[in-house]
Scaffold this active site. Structure first.
Site, PDB file in Angstrom:
ATOM      1  CD  GLU A  79      15.193 -20.300  13.440  1.00 51.75           C
ATOM      2  OE1 GLU A  79      15.669 -19.357  12.819  1.00 51.75           O
ATOM      3  OE2 GLU A  79      14.344 -20.158  14.335  1.00 51.75           O
ATOM      4  CB  CYS A 120      15.028 -26.374  21.957  1.00 52.20           C
ATOM      5  SG  CYS A 120      13.377 -25.934  21.449  1.00 52.20           S
ATOM      6  CB  CYS A 164       3.339 -24.585  13.364  1.00 55.31           C
ATOM      7  SG  CYS A 164       2.274 -25.458  14.534  1.00 55.31           S
ATOM      8  CB  CYS A 172      -0.524 -20.501  19.098  1.00 58.35           C
ATOM      9  SG  CYS A 172      -0.940 -22.244  19.174  1.00 58.35           S
ATOM     10  CB  CYS A 190       3.369 -19.131  18.596  1.00 62.10           C
ATOM     11  SG  CYS A 190       4.692 -20.161  17.927  1.00 62.10           S
ATOM     12  N   GLY A 202       6.932 -26.349  15.112  1.00 63.90           N
ATOM     13  CA  GLY A 202       6.009 -27.419  14.743  1.00 63.90           C
ATOM     14  C   GLY A 202       5.248 -28.042  15.890  1.00 63.90           C
ATOM     15  CD  GLU A 203       1.208 -30.298  18.457  1.00 65.91           C
ATOM     16  OE1 GLU A 203       1.263 -29.283  19.174  1.00 65.91           O
ATOM     17  OE2 GLU A 203       1.397 -31.444  18.926  1.00 65.91           O
ATOM     18  CB  SER A 238       6.253 -29.130  24.145  1.00 70.66           C
ATOM     19  OG  SER A 238       5.319 -28.069  24.275  1.00 70.66           O
ATOM     20  CB  SER A 266       1.191 -25.363  24.857  1.00 70.01           C
ATOM     21  OG  SER A 266       2.528 -25.699  24.591  1.00 70.01           O
ATOM     22  CG  LEU A 267      -3.715 -25.131  30.370  1.00 68.00           C
ATOM     23  CD1 LEU A 267      -4.665 -26.033  29.601  1.00 68.00           C
ATOM     24  CD2 LEU A 267      -3.684 -25.532  31.841  1.00 68.00           C
ATOM     25  CG  HIS A 268      -0.240 -21.171  26.501  1.00 68.23           C
ATOM     26  ND1 HIS A 268       0.934 -21.092  27.215  1.00 68.23           N
ATOM     27  CD2 HIS A 268       0.093 -21.832  25.351  1.00 68.23           C
ATOM     28  CE1 HIS A 268       1.907 -21.644  26.523  1.00 68.23           C
ATOM     29  NE2 HIS A 268       1.433 -22.124  25.407  1.00 68.23           N
ATOM     30  CG  ASN A 295      10.447 -15.288  24.860  1.00 62.97           C
ATOM     31  OD1 ASN A 295      11.088 -14.638  25.669  1.00 62.97           O
ATOM     32  ND2 ASN A 295      10.332 -16.602  24.932  1.00 62.97           N
ATOM     33  CB  CYS A 347       9.470 -20.249  24.172  1.00 63.78           C
ATOM     34  SG  CYS A 347      10.069 -21.466  25.263  1.00 63.78           S
TER      35      CYS A 347
END
Ligand code: SAH
Ligand code: SF4
Length: 382
Positions: free
Chosen positions: A117, A130, A137, A141, A144, A194-195, A226, A248-250, A325, A368
């Site tokens: 996508e 994006c 992935c 996480c 996600c 993906g990473e 990212s 992406s700390l979170h 989200n 996201c």
């Protein structure tokens, strides 16, 4: 909410598997290859530039559209190269103008699941595309949606660039139709599926193609990669690609981050912060963006906000607060807006910028962390 599903999609592109895409090559690679054709040596560089221009400024899809190169050469090139894009299988437009394309990639491993996508987010003074770097992935996480889909494979460099060309085709964003050069897509972010740092070589090549000043010419500041924090590659992003970095700390401690971003067990917060402190940036270049998803009662206390300030004190940083989200089956709740605002205020008071990201395209699951191949989404529903 109104969702528009566009039906006037371009015809499915031909099979490009036996040919190479022009747009998947670095300019230097094309130059090298053009030496194999019957061209006077002194014209090699000019011909490469012409081809490059038609590809990235003209947006051509056929060799026959190219006007100022010898017919025989074009004919020869068409035996090896193509401009064919990957195929769009669905185009959805959100009520807020966000557009999501579902793109079908040629199968490389007989898997039926070869979809990615790509999302376009228009804003007042800019338009952000994006893009995805992998199908699925590996990283799981816990908040996600993409992470619930197993990795199918890495995208090739040309599949990464193709997403940008497809979006430019659909938005009619080619230079030749727009001599004033007011672009619709002004920024590119690798924040889709993906990473990116687990597909470093292909991502690097694709980003070098997009930022080549003779072609698409995106400024490196307007391209953001990212990562969930694959520490050994962070320095290489700065040295070898030079684009803006988002991390992406979170969470502010390993206990919580181990759960949210499990790769933290391998590369814990201290190592990640060290790598960011040493990130090689261009002179006066932009700050590192830290993404922080706001999860109710998980990572949203004001103690966390203060810990964040302390953690980032040696880094020119900006913090993007992302309201969580939700997606079907997710186990988290988004923090209350009141709490997000308080969290943001604590950080602002310490002199750091912490804007709250406005969710876009939620009605079409384009925000996201909501991306997941449609085929799998439908299967999950059963
Ligand atoms: N894999 C990369 C890039 C893709 S994800 C990475 O993790 O950085 C892009 C951003 O969306 C990341 O910051 C990710 O943590 C965040 N994200 C993922 N799921 C989300 C969700 N459900 N709500 C809000 N943000 C999410
Ligand atoms: Fe992968 Fe990024 Fe999602 Fe984590 S947040 S599962 S790294 S796409």
């Amino acid at each position: 909410m109104m969702i528009t599903v566009h039906e006037n999609l371009p015809p499915k592109g031909g099979d490009k598997s036996n040919l190479q895409t022009v747009y998947g090559k670095l300019q230097s690679e094309l130059l090298e290859d053009l030496k194999n054709y019957n061209i006077p040596t002194k014209h090699n560089s000019m011909r490469t530039k012409q081809l490059w221009n038609w590809t990235f400024l003209g947006g051509v899809k056929e060799f026959s559209e190219i006007k100022n190169m010898p017919k025989e050469l074009l004919n020869e090139l068409s035996k090896k190269y193509t401009f064919t894009r990957d195929s769009i299988t669905m185009e959805q437009e959100s009520s807020d103008g966000t557009i999501k394309w579902l793109i079908d990639l040629a199968s490389k491993n007989n898997s039926t699941n070869n979809q990615i996508e790509t999302v376009f987010i228009p804003e007042k003074n800019r338009g952000t595309l994006c893009i995805s770097s992998q199908i699925g992935c590996t990283l799981n996480c816990s908040f996600c949606h993409t992470g619930t889909q197993k990795l199918v494979r890495n995208l090739t460099a040309d599949e990464i660039v193709s997403q940008l060309l497809i979006a430019k085709d659909r938005l009619d964003d080619w230079h030749r139709n727009n001599p004033n050069n007011i672009r619709k897509i002004t920024n590119v972010v690798l924040m889709g599926m993906g990473e990116p740092l687990y597909n470093f070589d292909n991502v690097k090549k694709a980003l070098l193609i997009m930022t080549d000043c003779d072609g698409l010419a995106f400024s490196k500041r307007r391209v953001t990669l990212s990562t969930s924090g694959i520490v050994p590659f962070i320095e290489r992003v700065g040295n070898e690609i030079g684009v803006s970095l988002a991390v992406s700390l979170h969470a502010t401690n390993d206990e919580v981050r181990d759960i949210l971003v499990p790769i933290n067990k391998k590369y814990p917060i201290r190592e990640l912060i060290n790598a960011c402190e040493n990130y090689p940036r261009l002179k006066n270049s932009s700050k590192i963006t830290f993404e922080y998803v706001m999860l109710k009662d998980v990572n949203d206390s004001l103690t966390d906000a203060k810990a964040l300030i302390k953690l980032l004190r040696n880094i020119p940083a900006k913090i993007n607060l992302i309201p969580f989200n939700p997606w079907p089956g997710s186990n988290y709740i988004c923090s209350d807006m009141e709490q997000i605002k308080k969290f943001s205020a604590v950080i602002n008071n310490a002199g750091l910028s912490a804007p709250i990201r406005k969710p876009r395209g939620q009605d079409i699951l384009a925000a996201c962390g909501q991306l997941k191949s449609e085929t799998l989404r439908l299967r999950d529903k059963k």
